[in-house]
Design an enzyme around this catalytic site. Structure first.
Site, mmCIF file in Angstrom:
data_model
loop_
_atom_site.group_PDB
_atom_site.id
_atom_site.type_symbol
_atom_site.label_atom_id
_atom_site.label_comp_id
_atom_site.label_asym_id
_atom_site.label_seq_id
_atom_site.Cartn_x
_atom_site.Cartn_y
_atom_site.Cartn_z
ATOM 1 C CE1 TYR A 51 10.849 11.484 -35.440
ATOM 2 C CE2 TYR A 51 13.110 11.530 -34.655
ATOM 3 C CZ TYR A 51 12.205 11.505 -35.703
ATOM 4 O OH TYR A 51 12.643 11.494 -36.982
ATOM 5 C CD GLU A 53 7.910 7.949 -35.965
ATOM 6 O OE1 GLU A 53 8.784 7.701 -35.115
ATOM 7 O OE2 GLU A 53 7.922 7.524 -37.131
ATOM 8 C CG ASP A 197 -6.533 21.983 -51.050
ATOM 9 O OD1 ASP A 197 -6.409 22.878 -50.189
ATOM 10 O OD2 ASP A 197 -5.569 21.509 -51.677
ATOM 11 C CB THR A 223 -1.599 25.257 -46.272
ATOM 12 O OG1 THR A 223 -2.334 26.226 -47.006
ATOM 13 C CG2 THR A 223 -1.065 24.208 -47.213
ATOM 14 C CE LYS A 226 -1.113 28.289 -50.037
ATOM 15 N NZ LYS A 226 -1.110 26.883 -49.627
ATOM 16 N NE ARG A 232 6.219 28.741 -45.348
ATOM 17 C CZ ARG A 232 5.695 28.912 -46.555
ATOM 18 N NH1 ARG A 232 5.575 27.897 -47.391
ATOM 19 N NH2 ARG A 232 5.283 30.087 -46.947
HETATM 20 N N1 DSN Z 1 2.311 27.157 -53.730
HETATM 21 C C1 DSN Z 1 0.988 27.458 -53.286
HETATM 22 C C2 DSN Z 1 0.434 28.686 -53.941
HETATM 23 O O1 DSN Z 1 1.214 29.592 -54.196
HETATM 24 O O2 DSN Z 1 -0.757 28.782 -54.184
HETATM 25 C C3 DSN Z 1 0.080 26.317 -53.464
HETATM 26 O O3 DSN Z 1 0.669 25.177 -52.939
#
Ligand code: DSN
Length: 411
Positions: A51, A53, A197, A223, A226, A232
């Protein structure tokens, strides 16, 4: 300590099953990728027990001397990779990252411009069923009906009319480059904060294959799992002027304890993305997507906006007399994963829309080149043509298994 197999054979077996599914399937979901063994080792490490924080050097728990070093490495590498002034690496995922930004710089009811979901935007960019659309006054811009492109003159018109506090650029299903500079100019003209974003294209930006908004924008979220190929999670980058507000918005505003094991995985992924071969990967992702788009169009499929500049495309499946859902289901039967998608101005419902979104990040990681991607399109085309012929689909499934054996993943 006992192993997973000894403790919980059911979960162990399901993990084996999912690993097999990934090994013998073609992954075309545009937001998915295969992260490295190194990233998975970091995320599966004892760092999960901690932990912490707070932030580096300012924790609300003891015993964080190692975690501080891990988080600082992730921050330093993120700053080097994207050239940002400040990085917060604690967001658990994309929506919480965006929520923390809104909390940091907006008041409930404040006006924001964002791209409409069925025109390629994201739920957290102001959709009425999402916290973003419920708490804030999002005005949505669209793509043009004829071209499928964002018309920046129209964005400017809307910005001048609406005077938003913030302008958000970014997408989850738009296949063209964003004119970051123009967004910044429009925002400056109306005195708005700029937020990008880049979740979908972060890996292409990190790999220097497309333009980076970080030099222009006040705040950039992404994120990490991807095209960036990490674990993740997410990060928020910003100019120093926003650093204090962003950090406070994320913690204590939005989240509690960070996921330190995942932050270690982010640090590893950033290190990997800083290597020269990641730049080659990013360029190959785009080349492969463009090869798929060209082959699909040659075979009579309509692609929204007529092609792609990045890793993804949205195919209007009604151009082949089938819905997006029917196409997704048929392709799943042969072992190709895709995601149904609305198309701009769709007359069909989101659960059974007209479009199918596909992308090249995962197959590129697996070593497919442009010729390999054209072969995948040939299989897609034959699957769509035979979508109600179970025997033909079974035959194609065998072909996919053989193809996957030529591109081993974990075996
Ligand atoms: N779920 C993601 C996507 O497939 O683009 C976006 O959050």
């Amino acid at each position: 300590m006992k192993s997973l197999q000894e403790t919980d054979s059911k979960i162990f077996d399901l993990i084996q099953k999912e690993t097999e599914r990934q090994e013998y399937g073609i992954e075309l979901i545009a937001s998915e990728n295969y992260t490295s063994k190194a990233v998975m080792e970091a995320t599966g490490s004892p760092l999960t027990n901690k932990y912490s924080e707070g932030y580096v050097g300012k924790r609300y728990y003891g015993g964080n001397e190692v975690i501080d070093l891990v988080e600082q490495l992730a921050i330093d590498r993120c700053k080097e990779l994207f050239g940002c002034e400040h990085a917060n690496v604690q967001p658990l995922s994309g929506s919480p990252a965006n929520a923390a930004v809104y909390l940091a710089v907006l008041n409930p009811g404040d006006k924001v411009l964002g791209l409409k979901l069925d025109h390629g935007g994201h739920l957290s960019h102001g959709h009425p069923v999402n916290f973003s659309g419920i708490l804030y006054n999002f005005v949505q811009y669209e793509v043009e009906e004829g071209t499928g492109l964002i018309d920046m003159d129209k964005v400017r018109e809307i910005a001048i009319r609406e005077k938003p506090k913030m302008i958000l650029a970014g997408f989850s299903a738009y296949s063209r480059n964003i004119d970051w500079k123009r967004f910044k100019e429009i925002a400056d003209e109306v005195g708005a904060i700029t937020m990008a974003d880049i979740s979908h294209v972060a890996g292409l930006i990190a790999g220097k294959a497309i333009e980076n908004p970080v030099p222009y924008f006040d705040i950039v979220t992404t994120t990490t799992h991807k095209t960036l190929r990490g674990p993740r999670g997410a990060v928020i980058m910003c100019k120093n002027a926003f650093a204090k507000a962003i950090d406070k918005g994320l913690f204590p505003g939005m989240q509690g304890g960070p996921h330190d094991h995942v932050n270690a995985g982010k640090a590893v992924a950033f290190l990997e993305a800083l290597q020269p071969d990641f730049q080659r990967y990013a360029k190959d992702v785009i080349k492969n997507a463009q090869a798929m788009a060209a082959e699909l169009m040659k075979r009579g499929y309509r692609i929204v906006s007529g092609g792609t500049d990045n890793h993804l495309m949205v195919i209007d499946m009604t151009s082949k007399g089938i819905s997006g859902k029917e196409a997704e289901v048929a392709l799943e039967k042969v072992g190709i994963s895709t995601s149904r998608s609305t198309i701009p101005f769709d007359t069909r419902k989101p659960m059974d829309p007209s479009g199918l979104r596909i992308g090249s990040p995962a197959v590129t990681t697996r070593g497919f080149d442009e010729a390999g991607c054209v072969k995948i399109v040939d299989i897609i085309d034959r699957t769509i043509n035979a979508h109600d012929d179970e025997a033909a689909l079974k035959g194609i499934r065998q072909e996919i298994i053989e193809l996957c054996k030529k591109h081993p993943l974990y075996k």
